[in-house]
Design a protein around this motif. Structure first.
Motif, PDB file in Angstrom:
ATOM      1  N   ASN A  75       0.813  -1.211   0.000  1.00  0.00           N
ATOM      2  CA  ASN A  75       0.000   0.000   0.000  1.00  0.00           C
ATOM      3  C   ASN A  75       0.852   1.268   0.000  1.00  0.00           C
ATOM      4  O   ASN A  75       0.452   2.304   0.503  1.00  0.00           O
ATOM      5  CB  ASN A  75      -0.914  -0.047   1.240  1.00  0.00           C
ATOM      6  N   THR A  92      -0.274   4.837  -1.474  1.00  0.00           N
ATOM      7  CA  THR A  92      -1.179   5.618  -0.642  1.00  0.00           C
ATOM      8  C   THR A  92      -0.469   6.152   0.597  1.00  0.00           C
ATOM      9  O   THR A  92      -0.612   7.314   0.972  1.00  0.00           O
ATOM     10  CB  THR A  92      -2.386   4.755  -0.237  1.00  0.00           C
ATOM     11  N   GLU A 106      -3.330   3.237   8.782  1.00  0.00           N
ATOM     12  CA  GLU A 106      -3.288   2.752   7.395  1.00  0.00           C
ATOM     13  C   GLU A 106      -4.586   3.087   6.671  1.00  0.00           C
ATOM     14  O   GLU A 106      -5.682   2.965   7.209  1.00  0.00           O
ATOM     15  CB  GLU A 106      -3.052   1.235   7.370  1.00  0.00           C
ATOM     16  N   HIS A 126      -6.675   2.776   2.882  1.00  0.00           N
ATOM     17  CA  HIS A 126      -6.728   2.186   1.542  1.00  0.00           C
ATOM     18  C   HIS A 126      -7.548   3.089   0.648  1.00  0.00           C
ATOM     19  O   HIS A 126      -8.725   3.304   0.887  1.00  0.00           O
ATOM     20  CB  HIS A 126      -7.283   0.766   1.598  1.00  0.00           C
ATOM     21  N   GLN A 172     -14.881  -0.505  -0.307  1.00  0.00           N
ATOM     22  CA  GLN A 172     -14.861  -0.053   1.092  1.00  0.00           C
ATOM     23  C   GLN A 172     -16.073  -0.622   1.814  1.00  0.00           C
ATOM     24  O   GLN A 172     -17.082  -0.944   1.177  1.00  0.00           O
ATOM     25  CB  GLN A 172     -14.993   1.481   1.169  1.00  0.00           C
ATOM     26  N   HIS A 176     -13.700   6.528  -4.076  1.00  0.00           N
ATOM     27  CA  HIS A 176     -13.392   6.565  -2.648  1.00  0.00           C
ATOM     28  C   HIS A 176     -14.445   7.423  -1.959  1.00  0.00           C
ATOM     29  O   HIS A 176     -14.640   8.573  -2.317  1.00  0.00           O
ATOM     30  CB  HIS A 176     -11.992   7.116  -2.382  1.00  0.00           C
TER      31      HIS A 176
END
Ligand code: FAD
Ligand code: NAD
Ligand code: FMN
Ligand code: ZN
Lengths: 417, 203, 121, 1004
Positions: free
Chosen positions: B125, B128, B193, B195, B200, D239
C-alpha cells in the motif's frame, strides 16, 4: 455639525430606539473640480484627506474609492501597531504614527480601540536574538519604551508560550514593546472618514479612477467611472493597485503586488494578552476583543491581484504557531482571506513627489502599513500641501533607489507587520 | 588507534536507529549503494558514446525514467544530469573510469555515494501511504516500476524510484535521513493505514 | 495553490514543487556594457518591475523536477497559466499579442530589434 | 423542564438496543448509539444549550448539522477539550462529557444576561461611540471588561495528545456532498471509469433524502440513496469519505477535505490513528452537490430555545425519535415545511401551521389539511412568550409588505418549526471566484458562472424538483468523466421513474412584523450567535454603512462561527426592504474558506514536535549528543555551541576550548559548511563574475578566500575557493548559505550566462569536514599516517592536497579561521565518525579537545575576521568591513560591481568596521550596543554605529569588540560612548585585528 458620540448621546438616542443617528459620512456626487484629489480611500488616503483639512485647511478635497472605503488592505490586516524598527527613518515615521494612535479616538471622537497591550517578538535563533538586541539598543536611544526579556519573562507575559529548550525552535529570549498593540482597523478608516467628511471632504465611493489627465508635465485631473474630475494636485494612495494608476501617469514604480493572507480562529475566552510575533517561523498572533485569534504569516511568492492566496503559505504559519503554542491544536480556523500588498525593492514605503508635477504617491507599505496610517497621512498631507517632502518623508523618496539609499528593515531579522 | 585507520569504521546515517515496528510496510537503509552524479549534454554525441563505453548502456533520455545494465542502474535527473548507481565498492573506480573516458568532453563526474541515504520500502500500500508525504501523484498511470522523480517529501527534498510494483526507493540527503525516518514512522503506523479507492465497507 | 507544467521535462505539480523567480525578460545591463550604465538604468534593472493586473510574464524554476528555469505567462487576476516557454525564448506569438501596457511595449521593442538584426545578417 | 422527550418509536439513526451515557454540564444523561449530542440532550428534556455572544440570551438547537450557530458546546476535558463544537454534529459516545459555554455561574442563571436588559443601550456598533472618556479607562477598565465578556468556549489545557495527518490525492472527479444529487453524479462518473472521490460531512450518506418525500423507482428516495451509496462503496474506482467536510476550493481545483476520523469514537485516536485527516485533493473536475440550507423567518424573539428550522424538527422526530415538544407551530412561507407538520402529526405531536402566504393549496398543504392539521394562511408569528423556552406564540394576520401587525391572537405551544425557504449552499462555489446570480423563484442566490472546471448540481444549484435533480446530476457526472477521460464511453444508466408532490412557489418574507415596529425594541434576530437584529442592520444603513461589507463589519452580521449560513439572506432581505433596494442591489459578503471551522491540528498534520521541521545532522551528531554538547541552530542544522564538562558553566567551557586551540590543538565539526563543485572550461570566468575577487588566476592546488555580493552590492556570502585543476573548482560557502549559493550559481548559468560551459554540483553532504586548529595541529595529522607531506613547505597556508590518512580518503585544505596553524580535513561522510575518532585519539597526546561554534567565533574575532550575518547585515559593502582589497579593480563586471558605484554606497560617512577596547577591560559591551555622537540626559540621542560582535577574549585576557562606526577608520584612538540602561560604557577605537596582526602563527 455632527453630534458628538458619547455614552450620553447613546443613552439619549436609546430613548428613541436609535432612530435619530445621523450618517457618519455623506455620500456626495463628485464635483467637477477639487483643489486636491486623493485616489484610494484606504487608511492612508483617508488620513491624508483628514490632515489636509485639519492641519492645512485644504478642505476642497475628494477621496475617490473604487469600492467601499476601507475595503483594501486597511480592512483586512492583522492590526499590529508597533514602532520598533531599526533604521532611523523608519523609527521616525512609525513612532510618530504610534503616538498619534494614542489620542486618535479622542481626536476624532470615534473609538478606534487602540489597545497598547504590548508586542512580544520572539527570538528563536541566536542570530535573531542578536538582531533584536541591536534593535532594542537603537530603539532605546531613539526614546522608545522597550526591553529584551528572558524566556521565563516572556512566559509570564504570555503563559501559553512553549519555552521548552528542547523544542524545534526554542525561545531564546524576546523583544518587548509594551506600548505596541492593536487597533480596530475598520474603525480607524471610519473615524478618519467621518472626521474628513465633517470638515468638508467629499468621500466618493464606487468611483474607480481609470485615467490620469496631464497637461505636459503637470497633472490636471483624473478620469473615473463617474466622469472626469479636475484637480491640480493628486495623491495616489492605492496600495496593491498603485502601479495600475501610476502606469496611467507614465511613471514606472519599484513595486510588485503580492497576496498576503490572514486568518481568524473561532472566538474563545482570552488566552493571550499581547501581540506575539515569531519571525523565524513566520507567524504572528493576537486575540481580538471579540475573542478570535488573529493570525498572519508570509506572502505568496508570486504576483497576485485576486485577494485570494495559496494555502501552503498559511499552512506553515499554522504549524509553526501550533509548535509554539501547543494548545492551539484543538482550536479551529474560522475564516481566512487575502489582501494585495505593494512590495518595494527594499520593503520600505515610498512617500514622494513624482516626475509629474502635482502628482504625489504614497505606497509600498506592503505587509506593515496599518500601524503607520496616522503618521503617513500626517506627513503626506504636509507634502502635498507644501509641494515638498515633509522632513520625515524625505528619506522615503523615489529617488533613493537610484542613489542606493535603501531603508532595508529586513536586516533586523524582522518581518514587517 | 592504528586500527581506526586501517579498518575504519563505516557508519551510515541510520546505523544507530533501530528498525521500526508496527508499520504497514517494511523499511530499511541500503548501505551498499554507490552513487555518481553525472553531468553532460544529452545532445553531445561524444559524451553519450563515451558514457555508454563505460557503463555499457545508453543514458536514459526520457524524463523520470531509469535504465539498468548489469550491476549498474542510471536514474534520469535532468536533461543534463543523471545519477549512476553501482555497488558501493565499485563507485570510486567507476567514477575514475568515467572521468577518464570523458577527458576533453564537457562533463562532470562526482562521486556522491555518501551524500544521500537510500531507504528501501516494501509493501502493498506504499503509493497511498507515501501520499501522506508528497503531492506527486503516485497513482498515476505512468508511475510504474522504473519511475524516477525528485519531489518534496514531508519538509525535505527527496528522490523516488519505483523498483518493483511494491518496492520503492526513497533517496534523501544524509543529514535529513533521521527526520525522514521519524516521518515514515509517524505516517506508517498500521492504525493509520488507509486504503484509497477499491471496495470499502461503510463506516 | 497553483499547478504548473515544466516545459523542459514535462513535470507537472503543485506550486510547492516549483520556485517563483519574479518578472521575466529583465535585461542585466552589466552583462553587456558595464562601463555605460546610468544610476537610473541600474535602479530600473534592480527595482522597477512590470506589475500588471492581468497577463504577466515570469520566471519559474522546476525545483523538484529537472531543476531548470523556464518562462511562464500567467494572468495575475485569474491566476491561470497561459503558456510555458524556454528560458531563452520569447512567448508564443499568440500570447505575446495579448500583452498589454509595458509588456506590449517591451515585446514590440524586442521584435523590432530582432527584425533589425535579421535584416543585417 | 426535564421531562424526557424520547418518542416510544421511530428514529432511523438510533440503535435503541445500545444505550450510551454521557454528561452535559456535569449532569449524567443517557441516549442511544446514533444520537447526536443535540438529540440526546433534548431527549433528556433539556433545551437550553448555551448563551449568545453579546446579550447572553438563552439559546437552544436551531439546525440540522454543521450550520448550527446556537448550540455550541465544549466537548472533552483537559488537553482533549474542544470548544465551540456544534451539538448537532457531535456524535454521542459512551462517557462523552460536554459543557455549555459563555455563561457564569450557570447556564440557567447567567449574570452576563444583564447585557440583555441593557441591550437598548447597545445597538450595533455602539462601542465606536463610547468608552473614549476618560482616555486611560480604555486600557484599564473598558477593554479588560469587554475582553473578558467576549469569546465563546474556553481553550484546552496543555498539548494535544492526539495526532493528525494529511494526504495528497489526485482524482478525476471530486463530488462534494452525498445527497441524492451527489450520489447520482458520482455514480454516473464512476460507471464511466473515472476516479471519483465523494465526500460528505455527515456520518451517513444520503443528504436529506430521508426527510423528504418523493420516490424513485417506486421506493422512497432515501432507499435509492442507500443503494446508490452501497454501489459507490463497492466500486473499485470510487473513494467515499464520510464525516469529511470539503472546507475549501482553491486555484486550479485544489480541494481540501477535513475528515473527522476519530471524533465520534475516542478509541480511534487512542489506537494511534489520527483524530483528523486533511485531504488535499487535486481534481480534474469538481461537482458541487452541497444541497441547500434552510433559512428561517425572523420574528420578534425568534431566538428562544425551542425554535428550530423545520427540517431540523423533522430530523429530531424521524432520525432520533425525539419530540421537540408537546405542541408545535410550523411557521412557513413554502410547501416543504408541511412535511414537518405531517411528521409531527404522525408522531402524535400536536401541531398547527402558520403560513405567511395568502394561499396554501399545493399538494403538501392539502395533505396536511387532509390529515387534520390546522393551517392559518396569510398569517405570521408576531410574538413569542417565554424566556428559557417557548410558552406561547401570537399569531397575526399578514399581507405581504405589512409593516406592523394590528390584531394578534395567542396560541399555546412549546416549540416552533420555522422555514423561510432554502438557500443553495454555494459557499465553495465562491471560494475561488465563482459568481452568483439571484434566483427570483428561490428568492436566493445560486451559482452562476465560474472560471474553473467546476459545476453545481441539485439543490446546491437551486434545482429543487427531484426529477430535475437526478437528471442534472447524472449529466454532470457523465460530462465530468468525459472531460477527464476523453475516451470513456457514455454511462448508459437505466432510466429512473420519479414521482414527487409538486411544490408551489414560496413567497419571500424576511422578517415578520410585530405590534411595534421592528426597530422599536423588538428583537428580530438575523445573526443569532452575534445577536444582530434587523434593527441593527437598518441602523447601519441609516448611519451610512450602506455597503453590505460595511454593514457586516459595523454590526458583525455573518461574522460568527457559522459565517451566516442560516441567517445571512434574511439580513440581506431585511436591508433590501428597509432601503427600497432589491437584494441583488444590496449584494452579499464574500465567502471565504473554510466552509466550517477546521482544527488547526488538521492543518498542521503530522508536522509537529520534531517533525515540524527537520533538524539536519552531521555525520558526528550522535557523538556531540553523547558528549552533552549545547547546540545552536544554524539554518536547519544544529551545531555544537560548546561542550561543557560536568558542572562547567558555558563561559568556562568556551574559554577552555579557545585557549586549547591557541595553546594546543582543537577540533571542530565543520561539516555543515557549504561545498559546491564547479567544473567546465569556463569555470574560472564564471567564478570571476560571481566573486568580487579574481578566481581564474588561482593556481591548481591553492585556496583563495572570496566574497560574493548580491546585485545591490552588499555582501551575501563568503568562503574559500579551491582549485583542483584547470577546470575544477570547489567553492565553500557559509553553513546557512549552502543551498542559496548553489541555487544562485545555477540561476546565473541558466538565465544570464547561458553560453558558459560550466556544471555545478553541490556536494555539502558528501563530505564530513573537520577543522584541526592549533600550534600542534600538524603533529596530529602527522600521527595519522598521511600519504602526503604535511610540512609547511609542501603544504603551506592556503594550499590543498588529496590523499589518505591511514585507510581514509581525505581532502586536506590548509586554511584557518582561528589564526592558528589549521587544516580542514574532509572525508566521505560515512567515514566521518571514523576520522573524528581517529583525530581525537591521535590528538590525545597533544591535548586535543573539540570546540564549538562560540569558541570559533571568539577565535576569529580575536583575529578580526568577519562573520557574514554578524559584521554584515545585508546593507554592508566590502569596503565597510575593510575588505575593499578583495574587490577586483581589473574585472569589468562581477555581480554587484555596478551597484557599488551608486552614490550612497560610496558615501563618505558610511559605517566602517573597527575594533573596540572598553575602558574597563572586564566590561563586555553587549551585542548590538550603539555608540552615540553625544551623550545626553535622556533620549533621543543620535547614534553613530553599533557593536557587531563582542566577547571576553581569554587569549587577550580582556574584552574585545568589533563595531560598525560611521567613518570608523578615521576615528582610531577616539573614545566612543555607549549609553546603556543607567550607565555609559566608554571604549577606544582600535584596529579590528586584536591578535597576531602579522599572521605569524599561520605561517608555521
Ligand atoms: C493580511 C494582511 C495583514 C496585515 N497586517 C498588518 C499588521 O499587522 N500591521 C500593519 O501595520 N500592517 C499590516 N498590513 C498592511 C496594511 O494593511 C497596509 O499596509 C495598509 O492597510 C495600507 O493602507 P492603504 O491605505 O495604503 O491601502 P488600502 O487600504 O489597500 O487602500 C487602497 C484603496 O485604494 C483603492 N483603489 C485601488 N485602485 C483604485 C482606483 N483605480 N480608483 C480608486 N480607488 C482605488 C482600493 O480599493 C483601496 O480601498 C497587513 C496587510 C494584509 C493584507
Ligand atoms: N422540492 C423542494 O422544495 C425541496 C426543497 C429542499 C430540498 N429538497 C430535497 O433536497 C434534496 C436535494 O438533494 P441534494 O443532494 O442536492 O442535497 P442534500 O441536501 O440532500 O445533500 C447535500 C449533502 O452535502 C453535504 N454537504 C454540504 N456541504 C458540504 C461540504 N462542504 N462538505 C461535505 N459535505 C457537504 C450535506 O451535509 C448533505 O449531506 C433532495 O432530497 C430533494 O428532494 C427538495
Ligand atoms: C482583525 C480582523 C478580525 C476579524 N475577525 C473576524 C471575525 O471574527 N469573523 C469573521 O467572519 N471575519 C473576521 N475577519 C475577516 C473579515 O470577515 C474579512 O474576511 C476580511 O476583512 C477580508 O475581507 P473579505 O473576506 O470580505 O475579502 C476579521 C478580519 C480582521 C482584519
Ligand atoms: Zn522540469
Amino acid at each position: 455639525m455632527q453630534p458628538r458620540y458619547s455614552i450620553f448621546s447613546l443613552a439619549r438616542n436609546a430613548l428613541n430606539y436609535h432612530k435619530d443617528w445621523e450618517r457618519a459620512w455623506r455620500s456626495p456626487a463628485p464635483k467637477a473640480e477639487y483643489d486636491a484629489i486623493i485616489i484610494g480611500a484606504g487608511g492612508h488616503g483617508l488620513a491624508t484627506a483628514y490632515y489636509l483639512a485639519k492641519n492645512h485647511g485644504i478642505t476642497n478635497v475628494a477621496v475617490l474609492e473604487k469600492g467601499w472605503l476601507g475595503g483594501g488592505n486597511s480592512g483586512r490586516n492583522t492590526t499590529i501597531i508597533r514602532s520598533n524598527y531599526l533604521q532611523d527613518p523608519s523609527i521616525a515615521i512609525y513612532e510618530l504614527s504610534r503616538s498619534l494612535y494614542e489620542d486618535l479616538s479622542q481626536d476624532f471622537n470615534y473609538n478606534v480601540m487602540f489597545s497598547p497591550r504590548g508586542v512580544l517578538m520572539l527570538c528563536q535563533t541566536e542570530h535573531e536574538l542578536r538582531a533584536f538586541k541591536r534593535t532594542a539598543h537603537a530603539n532605546k536611544l531613539a526614546g522608545l519604551d522597550c526591553r529584551m526579556v528572558s524566556p521565563q519573562e516572556a512566559k509570564e507575559i504570555l503563559p501559553i508560550l512553549n519555552i521548552d529548550p528542547q523544542c524545534r525552535y526554542p525561545v531564546l529570549g524576546a523583544y518587548y514593546q509594551p506600548r505596541g498593540g492593536t487597533g480596530r482597523h475598520d474603525a480607524v478608516c471610519w473615524g478618519y472618514a467621518r472626521g474628513a467628511d465633517q470638515r468638508g471632504v467629499d468621500i466618493i465611493q464606487n468611483c474607480e479612477v481609470t485615467g490620469i489627465m496631464r497637461d505636459g508635465a503637470r497633472v490636471t485631473g483624473v478620469e473615473t467611472t463617474r466622469g472626469p474630475i479636475k484637480a491640480k494636485k493628486i495623491g495616489v494612495v492605492t496600495a496593491g493597485h498603485v502601479t495600475t494608476i501610476m502606469d496611467m501617469a507614465g511613471v514606472r514604480m519599484p513595486i510588485e503586488s503580492q497576496c498576503l493572507q490572514a486568518l481568524v480562529s473561532e472566538p474563545i475566552k482570552p488566552i493571550i494578552d499581547c501581540v506575539v510575533m515569531a519571525n523565524t517561523v513566520h507567524g504572528y498572533m493576537s486575540q481580538s476583543d471579540k475573542g478570535d485569534l488573529v493570525i498572519g504569516g508570509g506572502t505568496d511568492s508570486y504576483n497576485n491581484y485576486s485577494q485570494r492566496g495559496s494555502f501552503p503559505a498559511l499552512e506553515h504559519t499554522i504549524a509553526a504557531l501550533v509548535e509554539t503554542f501547543p494548545i492551539l491544536s484543538r482550536l479551529k480556523l474560522m475564516r481566512m482571506w487575502g489582501g494585495i500588498v505593494d512590495m518595494t525593492g527594499d520593503r520600505s514605503p515610498i512617500i514622494s513627489k513624482t516626475p509629474v508635477d502635482g502628482l504625489f504617491v504614497n505606497c509600498g507599505w506592503g505587509t506593515g502599513g496599518f500601524k503607520s496610517i496616522p503618521g503617513s497621512g500626517w506627513v503626506f498631507a504636509d507634502t502635498i500641501a507644501n509641494d515638498r517632502p515633509h522632513p520625515i518623508a524625505e528619506a522615503f523618496g523615489l529617488n533613493r533607489f537610484a542613489e542606493g539609499r535603501f531603508i532595508d528593515e529586513s536586516v533586523a531579522a524582522a518581518v514587517a507587520h | 588507534m592504528s586500527d581506526i585507520l586501517s579498518t575504519p569504521h563505516f557508519e551510515t546515517a541510520l546505523a544507530r536507529r533501530a528498525a521500526p515496528a508496527g508499520l504497514g510496510f517494511a523499511v530499511r537503509e541500503m548501505t551498499d549503494r554507490g552513487m555518481i552524479d553525472l553531468r553532460g549534454l544529452a545532445s553531445d554525441r561524444k559524451f553519450m558514446t563515451a558514457v555508454k563505453g563505460v557503463l555499457g548502456t545508453d543514458l536514459p533520455k526520457a524524463p523520470r525514467s531509469a535504465v539498468a545494465w548489469g550491476d549498474i542502474k542510471v536514474l534520469w535527473l535532468s536533461p543534463d544530469q543523471w545519477l549512476v548507481l553501482c555497488p558501493r565498492a565499485r563507485a570510486v573506480a567507476l567514477a575514475a573510469e568515467l572521468t577518464a573516458a570523458l577527458a576533453g568532453i564537457h562533463s562532470q563526474v562526482t562521486n556522491v555515494s555518501d551524500m544521500r541515504t537510500v531507504l528501501r520500502l516494501e509493501g502493498a500500500n506504499l503509493r497511498t501511504t507515501l501520499a501522506k508525504g508528497t503531492s506527486t501523484d503516485l497513482h498515476a498511470a505512468e508511475v510504474k516500476p522504473g519511475f524516477v522523480k525528485r519531489l518534496k517529501f514531508a519538509e525535505v527534498g527527496a528522490l523516488i524510484n519505483i523498483v518493483e510494483d511494491q518496492i520503492f526507493e526513497l533517496y534523501v540527503f544524509r543529514s535529513q535521513a533521521d527526520y525522514v525516518w521519524d516521518f515514515l514512522i509517524a505516517i506508517g503506523g498500521s492504525a493509520a493505514e488507509l486504503h484509497l479507492f477499491g471496495k470499502q465497507s461503510p463506516a | 495553490m497553483l499547478t504548473l507544467v515544466c516545459p523542459v521535462c514535462g513535470a507537472h505539480g503543485d506550486e510547492t514543487d516549483f520556485h517563483a523567480g519574479g518578472q521575466a525578460h529583465i535585461r542585466r545591463p552589466a552583462s553587456h556594457d558595464p562601463e555605460h550604465i546610468s544610476d537610473q538604468e541600474q535602479a530600473d534593472y534592480l527595482f522597477t518591475r512590470i506589475n500588471p493586473k492581468g497577463l504577466h510574464f515570469e520566471r519559474w524554476r522546476c525545483d523538484r523536477g529537472c531543476g531548470k528555469w523556464f518562462h511562464a505567462a500567467r494572468d495575475t487576476v485569474t491566476l491561470e497559466f497561459k503558456a510555458y516557454y524556454g528560458i531563452t525564448e520569447l512567448p508564443p506569438p499568440d500570447i505575446m499579442a495579448q500583452a498589454r501596457g509595458a509588456w506590449a511595449d517591451y515585446f514590440k521593442a524586442r521584435q523590432k530589434a530582432a527584425a533589425k538584426a535579421g535584416a543585417k545578417s | 423542564m426535564s421531562k424526557p422527550r424520547r418518542l416510544s418509536s421511530g428514529g432511523s439513526r438510533i440503535d435503541r438496543s445500545s444505550r450510551v451515557s454521557f454528561t452535559f454540564d456535569g449532569k449524567l444523561m443517557s441516549g442511544y448509539r446514533g444520537d447526536t449530542l443535540a438529540a440526546a440532550v433534548m431527549a433528556n428534556g433539556q433545551r437550553l444549550f448555551g448563551r449568545s455572544y453579546k446579550y447572553h440570551r438563552p439559546r437552544g438547537v436551531i439546525g440540522l448539522g454543521s450550520e448550527e450557530m446556537n448550540a455550541l458546546v465544549g466537548v472533552g476535558t483537559g488537553a482533549r477539550h474542544e470548544p465551540n463544537a456544534r451539538a448537532t454534529q457531535v456524535e454521542l459516545f459512551e462517557g462523552l462529557a460536554a459543557v455549555s459555554q459563555n455563561r457564569f455561574p450557570s447556564l440557567s442563571f447567567d449574570v452576563g444576561a444583564i447585557n440583555n436588559t441593557l441591550s437598548r443601550l447597545f445597538p450595533g456598533g455602539f462601542y465606536y461611540k463610547t468608552f473614549m472618556w476618560p482616555k486611560v479607562f480604555w486600557k484599564h477598565i473598558y477593554e479588560p471588561v469587554i475582553r473578558k465578556a467576549a469569546g465563546l468556549g474556553v481553550a484546552p489545557e496543555g498539548r494535544d495528545p492526539d495526532s493528525y495527518e494529511q494526504i495528497h490525492v489526485h482524482a478525476d472527479v471530486v463530488v462534494v456532498g452525498g445527497g441524492v444529487a451527489g450520489l447520482a453524479a458520482a455514480e454516473a462518473a464512476a460507471v464511466m471509469g473515472a476516479r471519483v472521490i465523494i465526500a460528505d460531512e455527515n456520518a451517513v450518506l444520503g443528504g436529506i433524502s430521508d426527510l423528504e418525500d418523493g420516490t424513485i423507482d417506486g421506493a422512497p428516495q432515501a432507499e435509492w440513496a442507500r443503494a446508490a451509496a452501497q454501489k459507490l462503496y463497492d466500486a473499485e474506482n470510487v473513494h467515499v469519505l464520510t464525516r469529511a467536510t470539503v472546507v475549501g476550493h482553491w486555484h486550479h481545483n485544489y480541494v481540501m477535505i477535513a475528515e473527522r476520523v476519530g471524533d465520534h469514537d475516542p478509541a480511534i485516536p487512542k489506537s494511534g490513528a489520527p483524530r483528523h485527516r486533511l485531504w488535499k485533493v487535486r481534481a480534474k473536475q469538481v461537482i458541487l452537490a452541497t444541497g441547500a440550507l434552510e433559512r428561517p423567518i425572523a420574528f420578534a424573539n425568534n431566538d428562544r430555545p425551542g425554535i428550530m428550522l423545520a427540517t431540523a424538527v423533522r430530523a429530531m422526530v424521524q432520525r432520533y425519535g425525539v419530540a421537540p415538544g408537546e405542541q408545535g407551530v410550523v411557521f412557513t412561507n413554502n410547501d416543504d415545511a408541511y412535511l414537518t407538520a405531517l411528521a409531527l402529526k404522525e408522531a402524535g405531536i400536536a401541531v398547527q401551521v402558520v403560513d405567511s402566504r395568502a394561499r396554501a393549496d399545493g399538494a403538501l398543504p392539502e395533505r396536511a389539511r387532509a390529515a387534520g392539521i390546522a393551517i392559518s394562511t396569510g398569517s405570521v408569528i408576531s410574538a413569542v412568550k417565554g424566556k428559557l423556552g417557548v410558552e406561547a406564540v401570537k399569531i397575526a394576520s399578514y399581507r405581504k409588505g405589512q409593516g406592523r401587525v394590528v390584531s394578534e391572537r395567542s396560541a399555546p405551544c412549546d416549540f416552533i418549526a420555522v422555514s423561510g425557504g432554502f438557500n443553495p449552499a454555494a459557499h465553495l462555489w465562491c471560494h475561488n471566484g465563482g459568481k452568483l446570480t439571484f434566483d427570483e423563484g428561490l428568492q436566493s442566490y445560486r451559482p452562476g458562472s465560474h472560471a474553473d472546471a467546476i459545476v453545481a448540481v441539485g439543490a446546491a444549484k437551486g434545482t429543487m424538483a427531484l426529477a430535475d435533480i437526478m437528471a442534472e446530476a447524472r449529466a454532470a457526472g457523465e460530462a465530468a468523466a468525459k472531460v477527464a477521460l476523453p475516451k470513456a464511453k457514455a454511462a448508459k444508466l437505466a432510466k429512473l421513474a420519479i414521482s414527487e408532490d409538486a411544490r408551489k412557489p414560496l413567497e419571500a418574507i424576511w422578517f415578520a412584523p410585530a405590534t411595534g415596529k421592528y426597530n422599536e425594541g423588538n428583537k428580530h434576530f438575523v445573526d443569532f450567535q452575534h445577536d444582530v437584529t434587523v434593527a441593527d442592520l437598518e441602523l447601519a444603513q441609516r448611519e451610512g454603512y450602506e455597503s453590505i461589507e460595511h454593514t457586516k463589519r459595523y454590526t458583525t452580521f455573518g461574522m460568527a462561527t457559522d459565517q451566516g449560513k442560516v441567517g445571512n439572506l434574511n439580513g440581506l432581505g431585511a436591508i433590501a426592504e428597509a432601503t427600497g433596494k432589491t437584494i441583488p442591489e444590496v449584494g452579499f459578503t464574500t465567502f471565504r474558506p473554510p466552509y466550517t471551522p477546521t482544527s488547526f491540528g488538521a492543518i498542521t498534520g503530522s508536522l509537529t514536535k520534531k517533525l515540524f521541521l527537520p533538524v539536519r545532522q552531521t555525520p558526528v551528531f550522535d557523538w556531540h549528543m553523547m558528549k552533552g554538547a549545547v547546540f545552536e541552530p544554524v539554518g536547519q542544522w544544529r551545531r555544537p555551541y560548546t561542550y561543557p564538562r560536568d558542572g562547567e558553566d558555558k563561559h568556562v567551557s568556551i574559554a577552555r576550548e579557545i585557549l586549547n586551540v591557541r595553546n594546543n590543538v582543537g577540533v571542530l565539526d565543520a561539516s555543515t559548511l557549504g561545498k559546491i563543485e564547479v567544473k567546465g572550461p569556463d569555470a574560472g570566468a564564471f567564478l570571476d563574475r560571481i566573486y568580487t575577487n579574481m578566481m581564474s588566476t588561482l593556481k591548481p592546488g591553492r585556496c583563495r578566500y572570496g566574497l560574493t555580493l548580491n546585485e545591490l552590492g552588499f555582501i551575501m556570502d563568503d568562503g574559500v575557493v579551491v582549485r583542483f585543476d584547470d577546470e575544477r573548482f570547489l567553492v565553500h560557502t557559509t553553513s546557512g548559505g549552502a543551498d542559496r549559493i548553489a541555487a544562485w550559481l545555477e540561476e546565473w548559468l541558466q538565465t544570464e550566462w547561458t553560453d558558459y560551459r560550466v556544471f555545478v554540483t553541490p556536494v555539502t553532504e558528501q563530505w564530513a569536514q573537520f577543522a584541526v586548529a592549533g600550534p600542534r595541529a600538524r603533529d596530529v595529522i602527522a600521527a595519522l599516517k598521511p600519504s602526503f607531506d604535511v610540512s609547511h613547505e609542501a603544504l603551506p597556508h592556503m594550499s590543498f592536497v588529496e590523499g589518505t590518512l591511514g585507510a581514509l580518503p581525505v581532502r586536506v585544505y590548509r586554511i584557518s579561521f582561528s589564526g592558528e596553524l589549521s587544516y580542514e580535513i574532509a572525508t566521505p561522510a560515512n567515514h566521518g565518525r571514523a576520522l573524528w575518532d581517529a583525530l581525537l585519539q591521535a590528538g590525545a597526546p597533544h591535548g586535543i579537545l573539540p570546540y564549538g561554534t562560540e569558541a570559533l567565533h571568539v577565535l576569529r574575532a580575536e583575529k578580526g575576521y568577519i562573520v557574514v550575518g554578524d559584521e554584515t547585515d545585508g546593507t554592508t559593502t566590502p569596503d565597510d568591513v575593510g575588505l575593499s582589497g578583495l574587490v577586483s579593480k581589473k574585472k569589468a563586471d562581477f555581480i554587484g560591481k555596478r551597484s557599488l558605484e551608486q552614490a550612497h554606497l560610496k558615501a563618505p560617512n558610511r559605517k566602517q568596521l573597527v575594533g573596540l577596547y572598553t575602558e574597563n577591560p572586564e566590561e563586555v559591551l553587549p551585542d548590538g550596543a550603539h555608540a552615540v555622537a553625544e551623550v545626553k540626559d535622556k533620549p533621543p540621542m543620535k547614534t553613530i554605529g553599533h557593536v557587531t560582535s563582542s566577547y571576553l577574549s581569554p587569549t587577550l585576557g580582556r574584552s574585545i569588540a568589533m563595531a560598525l562606526i560611521e567613518n570608523g577608520r578615521a576615528r582610531m584612538g577616539d573614545v566612543l560612548s555607549f549609553p546603556l540602561d543607567g550607565k555609559v560604557v566608554r571604549a577606544t577605537v582600535v584596529d579590528p585585528v586584536f591578535y597576531d596582526k602579522e599572521g605569524a602563527r599561520l605561517n608555521v
